[in-house]
Design an enzyme around this catalytic site. Structure first.
Site, short mmCIF file in Angstrom:
data_model
loop_
_atom_site.label_atom_id
_atom_site.label_comp_id
_atom_site.label_asym_id
_atom_site.label_seq_id
_atom_site.Cartn_x
_atom_site.Cartn_y
_atom_site.Cartn_z
N HIS A 88 -10.37 -2.46 8.55
CA HIS A 88 -9.91 -1.45 9.51
C HIS A 88 -10.26 -0.03 9.05
O HIS A 88 -10.23 0.90 9.86
CB HIS A 88 -8.42 -1.59 9.80
CG HIS A 88 -7.50 -1.15 8.70
ND1 HIS A 88 -6.87 -2.04 7.84
CD2 HIS A 88 -7.09 0.09 8.32
CE1 HIS A 88 -6.12 -1.37 7.00
NE2 HIS A 88 -6.23 -0.08 7.26
N ASP A 118 -9.17 -8.85 7.07
CA ASP A 118 -9.14 -7.39 6.95
C ASP A 118 -9.82 -6.91 5.68
O ASP A 118 -9.31 -6.05 4.96
CB ASP A 118 -7.70 -6.86 7.01
CG ASP A 118 -7.65 -5.35 7.27
OD1 ASP A 118 -8.68 -4.80 7.72
OD2 ASP A 118 -6.60 -4.73 7.01
N SER A 196 -5.09 2.48 2.33
CA SER A 196 -5.74 1.24 2.73
C SER A 196 -7.06 1.04 2.00
O SER A 196 -7.91 1.94 1.97
CB SER A 196 -6.01 1.23 4.24
OG SER A 196 -4.87 0.82 4.94
#
Length: 374
Positions: A88, A118, A196
């Site tokens: 993402h 992911d 992230s």
């Protein structure tokens, strides 16, 4: 999580200290040793943690072409310049830039991506005498209560460290492609937007996870962060580097969950179904391994009260002796314990009989491209 109207899972596009109470409660010698180890992890690992800027070219009717930017973190995986991050973070990016700890900025390109887990791998040309890549640890050896360290770039702040403990193991979260990621590590190390893709490390400086998401009513850290375990990285990342994608194992069947009360209604209507319900095989991919093994899809249509139903398919009860009661359970089992090409023994219920049938797993994308037989 129990109150979706007040709590949401937020990905961390855009972890800084152990709580003072925990440190003050520790004996002085233990506190000093813990501080020493945390500082050593930061000194060793932080040079390999990078800031990723993803540019997206868009268009607005009034303003015309516009450039949007998102940021995240990543870490150097090998000496070839491969960097691991979240899918993402780089999803849909037209241009990628990587900023290293010494301030050097390099262009990067996408090597491979796996939305289901992911994860993504990008590559920046390796520089001379650059940082050493991080080493993957064994997330299977983690225990609740173990200390962990998160390093990343939250809110654009370079090289930020947070500490905490493993709060839970085996969590399941949604993935970007509306699937599920299993065996997730939960931690209370502060994770915010921008973390992230950064590493979650143990006190030996080994990567045990990739920070991916938080549960928060505000979008900032509320003490519940999620990391993709290194066991998943070890399985997925080499495939992304070699082939650009990860092949997901699949039985080449479509399933329908039949709860016990529906199964009892089926039986009262004279429709074969196991007493406790199960996973009815609704369709079988034509020419696939399940088809060749003789599994049967639901080929009949009828009515049950006011409902129009399909029936007549086999019921899947277990895989290699492990019961499965939902599609999510089955998918997580196949994803975490099997690879494409493995053969599994299925326990099948068919018209009051239980059968064991061997089926070889194939690539999920092959199934999606093929035609299904009802």
């Amino acid at each position: 999580m129990k109150h979706p109207e007040r709590t949401r899972i937020a990905t961390c596009r855009t972890g800084a200290l152990l709580s003072a109470a925990a440190l003050l409660a520790a004996p002085a010698s233990g506190q000093i040793e813990l501080e020493r180890r945390v500082a050593a992890v930061y000194r060793t690992a932080s040079p390999a943690v990078v800031n990723i800027t993803a540019e997206h070219q868009g268009y607005e009717w009034l303003r015309g072409p516009i450039t949007q930017q998102g940021t995240g973190s990543g870490f150097l995986y090998d000496n070839e310049g491969h960097i691991v991050t979240n899918f993402h973070v780089v999803e849909g990016a037209d241009q990628l830039q990587v900023t290293f700890a010494d301030g050097e900025v390099r262009e990067a390109r996408l090597v491979g991506a796996d939305p289901t887990n992911d994860l993504a791998v990008i590559r920046a040309s390796p520089g001379d005498g650059g940082p050493r890549p991080l080493v993957l640890g064994d997330s299977d050896q983690l225990e609740v209560g173990r200390f962990v360290v998160a390093i990343g770039h939250p809110f654009g702040l370079d090289q930020t460290l947070t500490t905490g403990v493993v709060s839970g193991l085996g969590r399941v979260i949604d993935s970007p492609d509306r699937s599920f990621i299993g065996e997730i590590i939960q931690t209370d190390a502060a994770i915010n937007r921008g973390n992230s893709g950064g590493p979650l490390l143990d006190l030996d400086g080994l990567v045990v996870g990739v920070n991916s998401a938080i549960v928060s009513p505000t979008g900032t850290s509320a003490g519940i962060g999620y990391a993709i375990p290194s066991s998943t990285l070890k399985r997925v990342v080499p495939e992304l580097i070699a082939n650009g994608r990860y092949p997901h194992p699949h039985l080449a069947i479509a399933l329908q969950e039949v709860p016990p009360r529906f199964a009892q209604a089926f039986r009262r209507a004279g429709i074969p179904a196991p007493r406790d319900g199960g996973l009815m095989i609704r369709a079988v991919a034509r020419g696939g391994p399940a088809d060749r093994a003789g599994l049967r899809g639901a080929g009949q249509v009828g009515r049950l009260g006011n409902y129009r139903i399909r029936y007549g398919g086999d019921y899947l009860l277990a895989v290699d002796g492990r019961p499965v009661t939902s599609e999510r359970e089955l998918m997580l089992l196949l994803e975490t314990d099997y690879r494409v090409g493995d053969e599994v023994d299925l326990l099948i219920w068919r018209e009051e009989e239980e059968l064991e049938i061997g089926v070889r797993l194939i690539d999920r994308d092959t199934v999606r491209r093929g035609r299904r037989r009802r």
